[in-house]
Design a protein around this motif. Structure first.
Motif, short mmCIF file in Angstrom:
data_model
loop_
_atom_site.label_atom_id
_atom_site.label_comp_id
_atom_site.label_asym_id
_atom_site.label_seq_id
_atom_site.Cartn_x
_atom_site.Cartn_y
_atom_site.Cartn_z
N UNK A 161 78.52 -7.43 11.53
CA UNK A 161 77.10 -7.09 11.60
C UNK A 161 76.90 -5.64 12.06
N UNK A 162 75.70 -5.09 11.86
CA UNK A 162 75.42 -3.76 12.41
C UNK A 162 75.58 -3.74 13.93
N UNK A 163 76.11 -2.63 14.43
CA UNK A 163 76.37 -2.46 15.86
C UNK A 163 75.71 -1.17 16.31
N UNK A 164 75.09 -1.20 17.49
CA UNK A 164 74.53 0.01 18.09
C UNK A 164 75.11 0.15 19.49
N UNK A 165 75.74 1.30 19.73
CA UNK A 165 76.30 1.59 21.05
C UNK A 165 75.48 2.75 21.63
N UNK A 166 74.76 2.46 22.72
CA UNK A 166 73.97 3.48 23.40
C UNK A 166 74.67 3.89 24.68
N UNK A 167 74.93 5.18 24.82
CA UNK A 167 75.54 5.73 26.01
C UNK A 167 74.56 6.72 26.63
N UNK A 168 74.80 7.16 27.87
CA UNK A 168 73.84 8.07 28.50
C UNK A 168 73.57 9.33 27.69
N UNK A 169 74.55 9.81 26.90
CA UNK A 169 74.36 11.07 26.19
C UNK A 169 74.39 10.92 24.67
N UNK A 170 74.26 9.71 24.16
CA UNK A 170 74.27 9.58 22.72
C UNK A 170 74.24 8.15 22.23
N UNK A 171 74.12 8.03 20.91
CA UNK A 171 74.05 6.73 20.25
C UNK A 171 74.97 6.72 19.04
N UNK A 172 75.70 5.62 18.87
CA UNK A 172 76.54 5.44 17.69
C UNK A 172 76.10 4.16 16.99
N UNK A 173 75.96 4.25 15.67
CA UNK A 173 75.61 3.07 14.87
C UNK A 173 76.67 2.89 13.79
N UNK A 174 76.95 1.62 13.47
CA UNK A 174 77.92 1.32 12.42
C UNK A 174 77.65 -0.08 11.91
N UNK A 175 78.23 -0.38 10.76
CA UNK A 175 78.21 -1.75 10.25
C UNK A 175 79.63 -2.28 10.35
N UNK A 176 79.80 -3.28 11.17
CA UNK A 176 81.11 -3.87 11.39
C UNK A 176 81.91 -3.12 12.44
N UNK A 177 82.64 -3.90 13.25
CA UNK A 177 83.42 -3.32 14.33
C UNK A 177 84.56 -4.26 14.67
N UNK A 178 85.68 -3.69 15.06
CA UNK A 178 86.77 -4.50 15.60
C UNK A 178 87.43 -3.71 16.72
N UNK A 179 87.70 -4.38 17.82
CA UNK A 179 88.35 -3.75 18.96
C UNK A 179 89.61 -4.53 19.30
N UNK A 180 90.71 -3.77 19.49
CA UNK A 180 91.97 -4.36 19.96
C UNK A 180 92.05 -4.05 21.44
N UNK A 181 91.98 -5.09 22.26
CA UNK A 181 91.88 -4.91 23.70
C UNK A 181 93.12 -4.20 24.26
N UNK A 182 94.30 -4.75 23.97
CA UNK A 182 95.53 -4.24 24.57
C UNK A 182 95.82 -2.81 24.14
N UNK A 183 95.55 -2.48 22.88
CA UNK A 183 95.84 -1.14 22.37
C UNK A 183 94.74 -0.14 22.67
N UNK A 184 93.60 -0.63 23.19
CA UNK A 184 92.45 0.22 23.51
C UNK A 184 91.97 0.99 22.28
#
Length: 200
Positions: A161-184
C-alpha cells in the motif's frame, strides 16, 4: 523504481522493538489459548456457534510485558480480541501498542483499526489507518499506511500500500515498502517522492 535505504541504528532499534512486540503479542495469545479448558467432545456446540464465530474472546484487554529487570517494555490494549482455534488466529479490534525502551523516555506507539495474528505462521497483519509514531527530542516521526504485515519468521515488515513517512525535516512517500530488520535495510518499491527542508 526500487529504492533501498540503510536504516540508521535508532530506526533499526525501533523496528526491532516492533518485531519484539509481535513476539510478545503472539506469546500472550498463545498462553491464553493454552490456559483455557476446552470441551472438544461437543461438536454440537461448534455447529451452533458456526465457523465465523470466535471460540473465545477477551473484552477491554490490557496486556503488559516486562524485561528481566522488571521494566515495562510493551503495553498493548484492545477493546476486543477474538480467538479462533481452527486456524490458530486472533483478531484484534483497534489495537494500540506502546513500546518502551531505555534509550527514549517516550514510547513508540503502534496503532491500527484492526489486527490479525496468525500464530502458526508468525504473521501479524495490521489494517486500516496503521500509524507508527515515535517522539524524540528532535521531533515526531510517523509512518502511515493502510496495511502493514510483520513477519516474525524472517524479521521483515512490508506492505504493498502507499506509505507516508513524516520526519521533523521532511516527508517521503512511496507505494509499497519492505524492511529487513536485522540488515537495517528499508526498500521503497515505487513512486518514491521526497521533500526535505535544509537546515540554515
Amino acid at each position: 523504481m526500487i529504492r533501498k535505504v540503510f536504516i540508521p541504528r535508532s530506526s533499526a532499534d525501533a523496528w526491532a522493538r516492533t518485531l519484539a512486540l509481535i513476539a510478545v503479542i503472539a506469546a500472550t495469545l498463545f498462553l491464553m489459548w493454552q490456559s483455557e479448558e476446552r470441551d472438544t467432545g461437543n461438536p454440537e456446540a461448534e455447529q451452533l456457534r458456526g465457523p465465523s464465530e470466535p471460540d473465545s474472546f477477551v473484552v477491554d484487554s490490557h496486556y503488559r510485558a516486562f524485561d528481566e529487570q522488571g521494566r515495562l517494555e510493551i503495553r498493548l490494549t484492545s477493546p476486543r480480541i477474538e480467538q479462533f482455534e481452527n486456524d490458530n488466529r486472533a483478531e484484534l479490534q483497534a489495537p494500540i501498542a506502546r513500546v518502551f525502551s531505555e534509550q527514549s523516555p517516550e514510547p513508540w506507539i503502534i496503532e491500527a483499526d484492526e489486527g490479525s495474528l496468525l500464530q502458526a505462521r508468525g504473521l501479524l497483519h495490521l489494517n486500516g489507518n496503521v500509524l507508527v509514531t515515535r517522539t524524540a527530542p528532535a521531533g515526531e516521526t510517523t509512518l502511515a499506511t493502510e496495511a502493514l504485515t510483520l513477519n516474525d519468521n524472517d524479521s521483515t515488515v512490508y506492505t504493498d500500500q502507499p506509505v507516508t513517512i513524516n520526519e521533523p525535516y521532511g516527508t517521503t512517500r512511496a507505494t509499497g515498502m519492505k524492511a529487513w530488520i536485522d540488515e537495517r535495510i528499508l526498500e521503497l518499491n515505487s513512486q518514491v517522492e521526497g521533500r526535505y527542508e535544509t537546515l540554515r
